[in-house]
Enzyme design. Structure first.
Site, PDB file in Angstrom:
ATOM      1  N   TYR A  53       0.798  -1.231   0.000  1.00 27.37           N
ATOM      2  CA  TYR A  53       0.000   0.000   0.000  1.00 27.37           C
ATOM      3  C   TYR A  53       0.832   1.282   0.000  1.00 27.37           C
ATOM      4  CZ  TYR A  53      -3.796  -3.091   1.675  1.00 27.37           C
ATOM      5  OH  TYR A  53      -4.706  -4.098   1.829  1.00 27.37           O
ATOM      6  N   HIS A 108      -0.241 -11.731   1.976  1.00 30.98           N
ATOM      7  CA  HIS A 108      -1.290 -10.912   1.344  1.00 30.98           C
ATOM      8  C   HIS A 108      -2.227 -11.743   0.452  1.00 30.98           C
ATOM      9  CE1 HIS A 108      -1.985  -6.423   0.229  1.00 30.98           C
ATOM     10  NE2 HIS A 108      -3.108  -7.077   0.213  1.00 30.98           N
TER      11      HIS A 108
HETATM   12  N1  LIG Z   1      -6.147  -8.035   2.087  1.00 32.62           N
HETATM   13  C1  LIG Z   1      -6.509  -7.514   0.943  1.00 32.62           C
HETATM   14  O1  LIG Z   1      -6.285  -8.064  -0.146  1.00 32.62           O
HETATM   15  C2  LIG Z   1      -7.250  -6.204   0.941  1.00 32.62           C
HETATM   16  C3  LIG Z   1      -7.886  -5.758  -0.227  1.00 32.62           C
HETATM   17  C4  LIG Z   1      -8.584  -4.553  -0.169  1.00 32.62           C
HETATM   18  C5  LIG Z   1      -8.628  -3.814   0.996  1.00 32.62           C
HETATM   19  N2  LIG Z   1      -7.964  -4.229   2.124  1.00 32.62           N
HETATM   20  C6  LIG Z   1      -7.992  -3.434   3.370  1.00 32.62           C
HETATM   21  O2  LIG Z   1      -9.349  -3.156   3.708  1.00 32.62           O
HETATM   22  C7  LIG Z   1      -9.511  -1.750   3.871  1.00 32.62           C
HETATM   23  C8  LIG Z   1     -10.922  -1.319   3.532  1.00 32.62           C
HETATM   24  O3  LIG Z   1     -11.277  -1.619   2.211  1.00 32.62           O
HETATM   25  P1  LIG Z   1     -11.379  -0.520   1.042  1.00 32.62           P
HETATM   26  O4  LIG Z   1     -10.502   0.624   1.354  1.00 32.62           O
HETATM   27  O5  LIG Z   1     -11.167  -1.267  -0.228  1.00 32.62           O
HETATM   28  O6  LIG Z   1     -12.907  -0.081   1.006  1.00 32.62           O
HETATM   29  P2  LIG Z   1     -14.023   0.334   2.061  1.00 32.62           P
HETATM   30  O7  LIG Z   1     -13.480   0.450   3.419  1.00 32.62           O
HETATM   31  O8  LIG Z   1     -15.171  -0.572   1.811  1.00 32.62           O
HETATM   32  O9  LIG Z   1     -14.444   1.770   1.502  1.00 32.62           O
HETATM   33  C9  LIG Z   1     -13.613   2.888   1.616  1.00 32.62           C
HETATM   34  C10 LIG Z   1     -14.412   4.087   1.126  1.00 32.62           C
HETATM   35  O10 LIG Z   1     -15.542   4.282   1.982  1.00 32.62           O
HETATM   36  C11 LIG Z   1     -15.565   5.638   2.406  1.00 32.62           C
HETATM   37  N3  LIG Z   1     -16.113   5.710   3.760  1.00 32.62           N
HETATM   38  C12 LIG Z   1     -15.609   5.248   4.925  1.00 32.62           C
HETATM   39  N4  LIG Z   1     -16.418   5.520   5.954  1.00 32.62           N
HETATM   40  C13 LIG Z   1     -17.464   6.190   5.418  1.00 32.62           C
HETATM   41  C14 LIG Z   1     -18.642   6.778   5.982  1.00 32.62           C
HETATM   42  N5  LIG Z   1     -18.888   6.698   7.277  1.00 32.62           N
HETATM   43  N6  LIG Z   1     -19.503   7.396   5.141  1.00 32.62           N
HETATM   44  C15 LIG Z   1     -19.261   7.465   3.816  1.00 32.62           C
HETATM   45  N7  LIG Z   1     -18.177   6.945   3.235  1.00 32.62           N
HETATM   46  C16 LIG Z   1     -17.285   6.313   4.040  1.00 32.62           C
HETATM   47  C17 LIG Z   1     -14.133   6.106   2.392  1.00 32.62           C
HETATM   48  O11 LIG Z   1     -14.142   7.507   2.278  1.00 32.62           O
HETATM   49  P3  LIG Z   1     -13.041   8.480   2.934  1.00 32.62           P
HETATM   50  O12 LIG Z   1     -11.704   7.804   2.779  1.00 32.62           O
HETATM   51  O13 LIG Z   1     -13.220   9.700   2.139  1.00 32.62           O
HETATM   52  O14 LIG Z   1     -13.374   8.701   4.391  1.00 32.62           O
HETATM   53  C18 LIG Z   1     -13.610   5.379   1.156  1.00 32.62           C
HETATM   54  O15 LIG Z   1     -13.955   6.088  -0.010  1.00 32.62           O
HETATM   55  C19 LIG Z   1      -8.431  -1.176   2.941  1.00 32.62           C
HETATM   56  O16 LIG Z   1      -8.189   0.187   3.188  1.00 32.62           O
HETATM   57  C20 LIG Z   1      -7.282  -2.097   3.233  1.00 32.62           C
HETATM   58  O17 LIG Z   1      -6.661  -1.727   4.453  1.00 32.62           O
HETATM   59  C21 LIG Z   1      -7.301  -5.429   2.107  1.00 32.62           C
END
Ligand SMILES: NC(=O)c1ccc[n+]([C@@H]2O[C@H](COP(=O)([O-])OP(=O)(O)OC[C@H]3O[C@@H](n4cnc5c(N)ncnc54)[C@H](OP(=O)(O)O)[C@@H]3O)[C@@H](O)[C@H]2O)c1
Length: 274
Positions: A53, A108
């Site tokens: 990341y 990962h």
């Molecule tokens: N292990 C893996 O392969 C893998 C893959 C993908 C993700 N991940 C991890 O999982 C985490 C979360 O997944 P993700 O980042 O893909 O997506 P997510 O958490 O489902 O969505 C993130 C989005 O939601 C928004 N958001 C958060 N809280 C909100 C709220 N209360 N109201 C409105 N919008 C809101 C954020 O906006 P703002 O940022 O503008 O607040 C951002 O645009 C990642 O950051 C990463 O650490 C791991």
């Protein structure tokens, strides 16, 4: 209300709501650090990063004033996950994080190196105190079975997978399997990257509770013991809103409405992911 906690195999317990960091570290870096710190202050102590990341330095900076309260998760890339490569990747992550231990270190996703090599390195890193726990990411049941069959494989402390209302496949087998083995499931992309909250069923449930659709989504994910969503929120108001999901109690009527709008799986569906 008594808060349910996630319990790791060694008995350590943490809040079931964590914080993601994917795609942080751009122009709003200092606001993102403040948002993560606010989350820790509220008790959302688990912060998820990965060598992939490019957010390990940012996470290190965010937790510097409160390292002992934070629970840092990082991940080794499959292309680095040979025995030696895993150890070197962990050292690099520790340097970028500016800490002398990682709380939970994950592979990962599955790559070209045999699990036995990666796990041997993870077990040694744990013995050396460089990581407190180790686990996997993006592994389905058969691969998790393989991990548990390896020497010290029972140390595996978590599996981080895609899980949200639009991707419920793991409820068919991976979640029940993980519950039987007491392995926490970390739900990534829990908010469907922010898209799910516009669904009318979720808006209606939220209205009944004086909550927000995002809080409904997170409360729904946390309904099962052992499931831990890690939403990424780079705005402090989003972090505070997400925190509110911990006190939202959904009703039977809500569960049914959600199942009608987002049907649960009725057969095996291969693990979804990136
Ligand atoms: N292990 C893996 O392969 C893998 C893959 C993908 C993700 N991940 C991890 O999982 C985490 C979360 O997944 P993700 O980042 O893909 O997506 P997510 O958490 O489902 O969505 C993130 C989005 O939601 C928004 N958001 C958060 N809280 C909100 C709220 N209360 N109201 C409105 N919008 C809101 C954020 O906006 P703002 O940022 O503008 O607040 C951002 O645009 C990642 O950051 C990463 O650490 C791991």
């Amino acid at each position: 209300m008594e808060q349910r906690l996630i319990t790791f195999p060694d008995g350590q317990q943490i809040c079931p709501l964590g914080q993601g960091t994917y795609q942080m570290g751009g122009r709003r870096r200092s606001e993102e650090i403040q948002a993560l710190r606010r989350g820790i202050e509220l008790g959302l102590t688990l912060i998820d990063t990965a060598e992939m990341y490019g957010t390990e330095e940012l996470v290190g900076e965010a937790v510097r004033p409160c390292r002992d309260k934070a629970f840092i998760v990082s991940k080794v890339l499959p292309s680095n996950a040979s025995y030696e490569g895993t150890k070197r990747a962990c050292e690099r992550s520790l340097r970028r994080l500016g800490t002398d231990y990682i709380d939970l270190y994950l592979l990962h996703w599955i790559g070209r190196y045999p699990f036995s090599e990666t796990v041997r390195a993870l077990v040694e890193l744990r013995k050396e105190g460089k990581i407190r726990h180790w686990g996997m990411s993006n592994l389905d049941v058969a691969d998790m079975e393989h991990i548990l069959s390896l020497p010290n494989g029972a140390e595996c402390a978590a599996n981080q997978v895609l899980y949200n209302l639009g991707n419920r496949g793991i409820e068919y087998d991976l979640i029940p399997w993980s519950e039987r083995h007491r392995i926490p499931v970390m739900a990534y992309t829990p908010l469907g990257e922010g898209q799910l909250r516009n669904h009318k069923t979720l808006k209606e449930i939220a209205r009944r509770h004086g909550a927000t659709p995002t809080q409904v989504i997170l409360a729904w994910l946390m309904r099962r013991p052992g499931v831990m969503p890690i939403p990424k929120a780079s705005h402090m108001l989003h972090v505070e809103e997400n925190y509110g999901s911990l006190s939202l109690v959904l009703t039977e009527e809500d569960w049914q409405a959600i199942d009608a709008a987002f049907p649960p799986p009725v057969r095996k569906i291969p693990l979804a992911g990136w």
